[in-house]
Write a protein that holds these residues in place. Sequence first.
Motif, PDB file in Angstrom:
ATOM      1  N   ILE A  67       0.511  -1.408  -0.169  1.00  0.00           N
ATOM      2  CA  ILE A  67       0.168   0.101   0.277  1.00  0.00           C
ATOM      3  C   ILE A  67       0.939   1.367   0.057  1.00  0.00           C
ATOM      4  O   ILE A  67       0.734   2.572  -1.444  1.00  0.00           O
ATOM      5  N   PHE A  68       1.696   0.653   0.703  1.00  0.00           N
ATOM      6  CA  PHE A  68       2.669   2.933   1.560  1.00  0.00           C
ATOM      7  C   PHE A  68       3.292   2.312  -0.315  1.00  0.00           C
ATOM      8  O   PHE A  68       4.228   3.708  -1.067  1.00  0.00           O
ATOM      9  N   SER A  69       3.832   1.577  -1.108  1.00  0.00           N
ATOM     10  CA  SER A  69       4.392   1.740  -2.204  1.00  0.00           C
ATOM     11  C   SER A  69       3.779   2.032  -2.939  1.00  0.00           C
ATOM     12  O   SER A  69       4.180   3.200  -4.036  1.00  0.00           O
ATOM     13  N   ILE A  70       2.748   2.085  -3.805  1.00  0.00           N
ATOM     14  CA  ILE A  70       1.575   2.521  -4.545  1.00  0.00           C
ATOM     15  C   ILE A  70       1.793   3.905  -4.381  1.00  0.00           C
ATOM     16  O   ILE A  70       0.899   4.789  -5.342  1.00  0.00           O
ATOM     17  N   LEU A  71       1.336   4.139  -2.513  1.00  0.00           N
ATOM     18  CA  LEU A  71       1.378   5.373  -2.418  1.00  0.00           C
ATOM     19  C   LEU A  71       2.155   6.489  -2.664  1.00  0.00           C
ATOM     20  O   LEU A  71       1.762   7.539  -3.735  1.00  0.00           O
ATOM     21  N   PHE A  97       4.927  10.475  -8.585  1.00  0.00           N
ATOM     22  CA  PHE A  97       4.809  10.067  -9.993  1.00  0.00           C
ATOM     23  C   PHE A  97       3.428  10.139 -10.843  1.00  0.00           C
ATOM     24  O   PHE A  97       3.279  10.405 -12.634  1.00  0.00           O
ATOM     25  N   ILE A  98       3.023   9.823 -11.042  1.00  0.00           N
ATOM     26  CA  ILE A  98       1.012  10.170 -11.224  1.00  0.00           C
ATOM     27  C   ILE A  98       0.592  10.911 -10.708  1.00  0.00           C
ATOM     28  O   ILE A  98      -0.631  11.806 -11.719  1.00  0.00           O
ATOM     29  N   ALA A  99       0.312  11.481  -9.588  1.00  0.00           N
ATOM     30  CA  ALA A  99      -0.781  12.634  -9.134  1.00  0.00           C
ATOM     31  C   ALA A  99      -0.378  13.803  -9.592  1.00  0.00           C
ATOM     32  O   ALA A  99       1.001  14.317  -9.797  1.00  0.00           O
ATOM     33  N   ILE A 140       4.228  13.992   1.181  1.00  0.00           N
ATOM     34  CA  ILE A 140       3.419  12.533   1.067  1.00  0.00           C
ATOM     35  C   ILE A 140       4.239  11.922   0.634  1.00  0.00           C
ATOM     36  O   ILE A 140       3.983   9.971   1.266  1.00  0.00           O
ATOM     37  N   GLY A 141       4.767  11.972  -0.798  1.00  0.00           N
ATOM     38  CA  GLY A 141       5.280  10.679  -1.587  1.00  0.00           C
ATOM     39  C   GLY A 141       6.570  10.006  -0.880  1.00  0.00           C
ATOM     40  O   GLY A 141       6.748   8.671  -0.173  1.00  0.00           O
TER      41      GLY A 141
END
Length: 212
Positions: free
Chosen positions: A82-86, A92-94, A191-192
């Motif tokens: 979960i933390f890796s996806i976040l 890189f995405i948001a 946050i990332g």
Amino acid sequence: MVYLTPLFSGFIAAAIGIIPPGLINMTAAKINLKEGKKNALWFVIGAVFVIFLQVYLAVLFARIIDNRPDVVTLLREIGFVIFSILTIYFLFIAKEPKTKKKAAIKKSSKKSRFFLGMLLSGLNFFPIPYYVVVSVTLASYHLFVFENTVIFTFVLGSVLGSFAVLYSYIAFFGRIEKKTDYLMRNMNTIIGSITGLVAILTLFNILNYYFG
């Protein structure tokens, strides 16, 4: 001294969890601007009251599963994913969040603001899994034990940390508001970075469990 670590850990965990601009802290700041500090403080007290219950329940749940090494390991692995996806998402995405126009808040009684704080805090389910992971992780590093006095101290630290951050939004929102664009532009990176650090620490813990 034995109680300073859980108190400080709870305070820091709460500060990290609630400091990014969100519904609760921004609402507290807006109520302060529209209705004054007293109503804003009643809103914060209502929110913190629910946070107290959420953290306490989360730690009690963590105490139950802490006696199950297989469940703890599974939670760590899920947490790492979960933390890796976040981390990937925020870094890189948001897209950069856009500042929103101020919403008009009608003046209400202290009692209604107290219950509004409870309502908005109750609708936020993030604290329960968050504090489960935090307490289990701290326990794995021998920084926390699931004893009643230590649990209460940790919960107290979380309440104090939550209140401190929310009060800061009330007291210093004038300055924060002027820098909203800057904060929002960099919030994803902040946050990332935090989730990335947690992911690395979690991965280290998992590897240590299997190969240590």
